[in-house]
Design a protein around this motif. Structure first.
Motif, PDB file in Angstrom:
ATOM      1  N   TRP A  98      16.371   0.991  -9.297  1.00 34.83           N
ATOM      2  CA  TRP A  98      16.152   1.526  -8.234  1.00 34.83           C
ATOM      3  C   TRP A  98      16.131   0.697  -7.069  1.00 34.83           C
ATOM      4  CZ3 TRP A  98      12.389   3.774 -11.046  1.00 34.83           C
ATOM      5  CH2 TRP A  98      12.267   4.566 -12.313  1.00 34.83           C
ATOM      6  N   PRO A  99      17.518   0.048  -7.319  1.00 34.48           N
ATOM      7  CA  PRO A  99      17.567  -1.456  -6.297  1.00 34.48           C
ATOM      8  C   PRO A  99      17.680  -0.568  -4.952  1.00 34.48           C
ATOM      9  CG  PRO A  99      19.745  -1.186  -7.081  1.00 34.48           C
ATOM     10  CD  PRO A  99      18.319  -0.070  -8.403  1.00 34.48           C
ATOM     11  N   ASP A 100      17.785   0.394  -4.293  1.00 35.71           N
ATOM     12  CA  ASP A 100      17.584   0.959  -3.496  1.00 35.71           C
ATOM     13  C   ASP A 100      16.747   1.314  -2.392  1.00 35.71           C
ATOM     14  OD1 ASP A 100      20.647   0.621  -2.966  1.00 35.71           O
ATOM     15  OD2 ASP A 100      20.395   2.976  -3.436  1.00 35.71           O
ATOM     16  N   VAL A 101      15.493   1.657  -3.603  1.00 30.08           N
ATOM     17  CA  VAL A 101      14.180   1.912  -3.304  1.00 30.08           C
ATOM     18  C   VAL A 101      13.526   0.837  -3.614  1.00 30.08           C
ATOM     19  CG1 VAL A 101      12.310   4.092  -3.864  1.00 30.08           C
ATOM     20  CG2 VAL A 101      14.509   4.244  -4.244  1.00 30.08           C
ATOM     21  N   PHE A 102      13.798   0.060  -4.408  1.00 33.91           N
ATOM     22  CA  PHE A 102      12.540  -1.903  -4.194  1.00 33.91           C
ATOM     23  C   PHE A 102      13.899  -1.872  -3.986  1.00 33.91           C
ATOM     24  CE2 PHE A 102      10.997   1.314  -7.301  1.00 33.91           C
ATOM     25  CZ  PHE A 102       9.567   1.698  -6.445  1.00 33.91           C
ATOM     26  N   PRO A 103      14.325  -2.991  -3.280  1.00 29.64           N
ATOM     27  CA  PRO A 103      15.417  -3.879  -2.741  1.00 29.64           C
ATOM     28  C   PRO A 103      14.711  -5.895  -3.045  1.00 29.64           C
ATOM     29  CG  PRO A 103      14.692  -2.837  -1.134  1.00 29.64           C
ATOM     30  CD  PRO A 103      13.500  -2.905  -2.151  1.00 29.64           C
ATOM     31  N   ASP A 104      13.611  -5.489  -3.571  1.00 28.84           N
ATOM     32  CA  ASP A 104      12.829  -6.895  -4.234  1.00 28.84           C
ATOM     33  C   ASP A 104      13.247  -7.329  -5.431  1.00 28.84           C
ATOM     34  OD1 ASP A 104      11.044  -5.311  -4.382  1.00 28.84           O
ATOM     35  OD2 ASP A 104      10.040  -6.206  -3.486  1.00 28.84           O
ATOM     36  N   SER A 105      13.608  -6.089  -6.331  1.00 28.76           N
ATOM     37  CA  SER A 105      12.961  -5.798  -7.618  1.00 28.76           C
ATOM     38  C   SER A 105      13.609  -7.389  -8.430  1.00 28.76           C
ATOM     39  CB  SER A 105      14.102  -4.451  -8.124  1.00 28.76           C
ATOM     40  OG  SER A 105      15.659  -4.252  -7.805  1.00 28.76           O
ATOM     41  N   GLY A 106      14.952  -8.044  -8.153  1.00 25.47           N
ATOM     42  CA  GLY A 106      15.462  -8.832  -8.363  1.00 25.47           C
ATOM     43  C   GLY A 106      14.447 -10.098  -8.752  1.00 25.47           C
ATOM     44  N   GLN A 107      13.417  -9.874  -7.467  1.00 22.95           N
ATOM     45  CA  GLN A 107      12.565 -11.414  -7.407  1.00 22.95           C
ATOM     46  C   GLN A 107      11.046 -10.983  -8.446  1.00 22.95           C
ATOM     47  OE1 GLN A 107      11.962 -11.623  -3.648  1.00 22.95           O
ATOM     48  NE2 GLN A 107      13.916 -11.836  -2.744  1.00 22.95           N
ATOM     49  N   ALA A 108      11.115 -11.597  -8.274  1.00 24.66           N
ATOM     50  CA  ALA A 108       9.649 -11.888  -9.672  1.00 24.66           C
ATOM     51  C   ALA A 108       8.518 -11.373  -8.560  1.00 24.66           C
ATOM     52  CB  ALA A 108       8.967 -13.159 -10.205  1.00 24.66           C
ATOM     53  N   VAL A 109       7.890 -10.476  -8.622  1.00 26.59           N
ATOM     54  CA  VAL A 109       6.603  -9.642  -7.745  1.00 26.59           C
ATOM     55  C   VAL A 109       5.356  -9.488  -8.697  1.00 26.59           C
ATOM     56  CG1 VAL A 109       6.392  -8.400  -6.358  1.00 26.59           C
ATOM     57  CG2 VAL A 109       8.300  -8.809  -6.173  1.00 26.59           C
ATOM     58  N   ALA A 110       4.461 -10.281  -7.554  1.00 21.74           N
ATOM     59  CA  ALA A 110       3.415  -9.576  -8.865  1.00 21.74           C
ATOM     60  C   ALA A 110       2.704  -8.209  -8.630  1.00 21.74           C
ATOM     61  CB  ALA A 110       2.032 -10.447  -8.349  1.00 21.74           C
ATOM     62  N   PRO A 111       2.334  -7.604  -9.380  1.00 23.50           N
ATOM     63  CA  PRO A 111       2.251  -6.438  -9.837  1.00 23.50           C
ATOM     64  C   PRO A 111       0.618  -6.220  -8.418  1.00 23.50           C
ATOM     65  CG  PRO A 111       1.509  -6.942 -11.918  1.00 23.50           C
ATOM     66  CD  PRO A 111       2.582  -8.291 -10.864  1.00 23.50           C
ATOM     67  N   ALA A 112       0.518  -4.994  -8.229  1.00 25.17           N
ATOM     68  CA  ALA A 112      -0.220  -5.532  -7.504  1.00 25.17           C
ATOM     69  C   ALA A 112      -0.956  -4.193  -8.252  1.00 25.17           C
ATOM     70  CB  ALA A 112       0.226  -3.797  -6.307  1.00 25.17           C
ATOM     71  N   PHE A 113      -1.237  -3.342  -8.829  1.00 25.94           N
ATOM     72  CA  PHE A 113      -1.957  -3.022 -10.142  1.00 25.94           C
ATOM     73  C   PHE A 113      -2.026  -3.666 -11.261  1.00 25.94           C
ATOM     74  CE2 PHE A 113      -2.710  -0.444  -6.131  1.00 25.94           C
ATOM     75  CZ  PHE A 113      -3.351   0.014  -5.885  1.00 25.94           C
ATOM     76  N   ALA A 114      -3.031  -3.677 -12.210  1.00 24.95           N
ATOM     77  CA  ALA A 114      -2.510  -3.899 -13.378  1.00 24.95           C
ATOM     78  C   ALA A 114      -2.197  -2.406 -14.258  1.00 24.95           C
ATOM     79  CB  ALA A 114      -4.271  -3.853 -14.018  1.00 24.95           C
ATOM     80  N   THR A 115      -1.279  -3.046 -15.129  1.00 27.94           N
ATOM     81  CA  THR A 115      -0.649  -2.115 -16.735  1.00 27.94           C
ATOM     82  C   THR A 115      -1.666  -0.995 -17.167  1.00 27.94           C
ATOM     83  OG1 THR A 115       1.341  -3.059 -16.517  1.00 27.94           O
ATOM     84  CG2 THR A 115       0.783  -0.867 -17.850  1.00 27.94           C
ATOM     85  N   ALA A 116      -2.966  -1.421 -17.673  1.00 27.27           N
ATOM     86  CA  ALA A 116      -3.746  -1.085 -18.421  1.00 27.27           C
ATOM     87  C   ALA A 116      -4.838  -0.059 -17.855  1.00 27.27           C
ATOM     88  CB  ALA A 116      -4.588  -2.201 -19.264  1.00 27.27           C
ATOM     89  N   ARG A 117      -5.064  -0.681 -16.679  1.00 26.38           N
ATOM     90  CA  ARG A 117      -5.283   0.453 -15.886  1.00 26.38           C
ATOM     91  C   ARG A 117      -4.856   1.283 -15.046  1.00 26.38           C
ATOM     92  NH1 ARG A 117     -10.997  -0.546 -15.495  1.00 26.38           N
ATOM     93  NH2 ARG A 117     -10.844   1.195 -15.361  1.00 26.38           N
ATOM     94  N   PHE A 118      -3.631   1.869 -15.082  1.00 28.96           N
ATOM     95  CA  PHE A 118      -3.216   2.619 -14.011  1.00 28.96           C
ATOM     96  C   PHE A 118      -3.257   3.754 -14.981  1.00 28.96           C
ATOM     97  CE2 PHE A 118       0.931   4.531 -13.546  1.00 28.96           C
ATOM     98  CZ  PHE A 118       0.880   4.832 -12.147  1.00 28.96           C
ATOM     99  N   ARG A 119      -2.992   4.524 -14.148  1.00 25.98           N
ATOM    100  CA  ARG A 119      -3.316   6.328 -14.990  1.00 25.98           C
ATOM    101  C   ARG A 119      -2.608   7.058 -13.719  1.00 25.98           C
ATOM    102  NH1 ARG A 119      -8.250   6.988 -15.313  1.00 25.98           N
ATOM    103  NH2 ARG A 119      -8.448   9.168 -14.178  1.00 25.98           N
ATOM    104  N   ILE A 120      -1.760   8.175 -14.096  1.00 27.15           N
ATOM    105  CA  ILE A 120      -1.519   8.831 -12.868  1.00 27.15           C
ATOM    106  C   ILE A 120      -1.988  10.627 -13.529  1.00 27.15           C
ATOM    107  CG2 ILE A 120       0.257  11.178 -12.692  1.00 27.15           C
ATOM    108  CD1 ILE A 120       1.952   8.705 -13.003  1.00 27.15           C
ATOM    109  N   GLN A 121      -3.021  11.189 -12.989  1.00 23.83           N
ATOM    110  CA  GLN A 121      -3.895  12.013 -12.811  1.00 23.83           C
ATOM    111  C   GLN A 121      -2.973  12.963 -13.013  1.00 23.83           C
ATOM    112  OE1 GLN A 121      -6.785   9.901  -9.922  1.00 23.83           O
ATOM    113  NE2 GLN A 121      -8.073  11.345 -11.546  1.00 23.83           N
ATOM    114  N   ALA A 122      -2.588  14.055 -11.692  1.00 21.35           N
ATOM    115  CA  ALA A 122      -1.937  14.977 -11.875  1.00 21.35           C
ATOM    116  C   ALA A 122      -0.374  14.435 -11.280  1.00 21.35           C
ATOM    117  CB  ALA A 122      -2.816  15.930 -11.164  1.00 21.35           C
TER     118      ALA A 122
END
Length: 215
Positions: free
Chosen positions: A137-161
């Motif tokens: 989604w380049p229109d939603v995330f203009p910085d997608s081509g750059q190395a960006v440190a994730p704000a949240f850890a993948t292992a502890r991310f969970r969609i509840q609802a």
């Protein structure tokens, strides 16, 4: 010309009526009218204990039970927070979160549109929080081509609802998501709320839902 003398009975009745009226006037306080006779409904309320216990007094204001327009149009986050389970409930509380979302906003989209929106909304939230697949989604995330440190850890991310509902018009929709995650500082927080907005567009003759950049 002579007049016929009045009946003694009529004179007696008139005298009694005048006497009763005079006593009532003398007994009433100065400047006030004599009390009006009670109606049958008022008399019944005074003698019936059940009626007096349930009927509101005239001097007490009654409380309206119909919700105001302002409360009905409250922001999604404020409506939802009042029905969510306590923080820290874990995976066991996710089902209650989903039920709360569905109860707060009844479904109003075709099933196919809802599925498409939920799939896109979940993927967008994961990309936004963890940095995974932002390039889709380049229109939603203009910085997608750059190395960006994730704000949240993948292992502890969970969609509840999550739910997808119609927006301000038939060509607009919003995906409401409740999720949990651990940030880079090591703080884990659940019941986070994020909304993704979409517009319906026509591409190659087919209608599709396009996500809008978050402002």
């Amino acid at each position: 010309m002579t007049t016929t003398p009045r009946s003694p009975r009529l004179l007696l009745l008139s005298t009694v009526v005048l006497a009763v009226a005079g006593v009532a006037l003398l007994g009433a306080p100065h400047g006030q009218e004599p009390p009006a006779p009670a109606t049958s409904s008022a008399a019944h309320a005074a003698t019936d204990p059940s009626a007096s216990a349930t009927a509101p007094r005239a001097s007490q204001p009654t409380v309206a039970t119909t919700p105001s327009t302002a409360s009905a149009a409250a922001a999604p986050s404020s409506v939802l927070e009042s029905a969510l389970p306590p923080h820290g409930e874990g995976v066991a509380g996710d089902r209650a979160v989903q039920r709360s979302l569905e109860a707060a906003w009844p479904a109003d989209l075709p099933a196919d549109d809802e599925r498409e929106l939920l799939t896109a909304g979940r993927a967008l939230l994961r990309a936004d929080a963890t940095g995974i697949d932002r390039a889709k989604w380049p229109d939603v995330f203009p910085d997608s081509g750059q190395a960006v440190a994730p704000a949240f850890a993948t292992a502890r991310f969970r969609i509840q609802a999550a739910i997808a509902r119609q927006g301000g018009s038939p060509d607009q929709a919003v995906v409401h998501l409740v999720w949990a995650g651990m940030d880079r500082g090591g703080t884990f927080t659940d019941l986070r709320i994020t909304d993704w907005h979409f517009t319906r567009t026509i591409k190659k003759g087919a209608a599709t839902w396009t996500p809008q950049p978050r402002t």
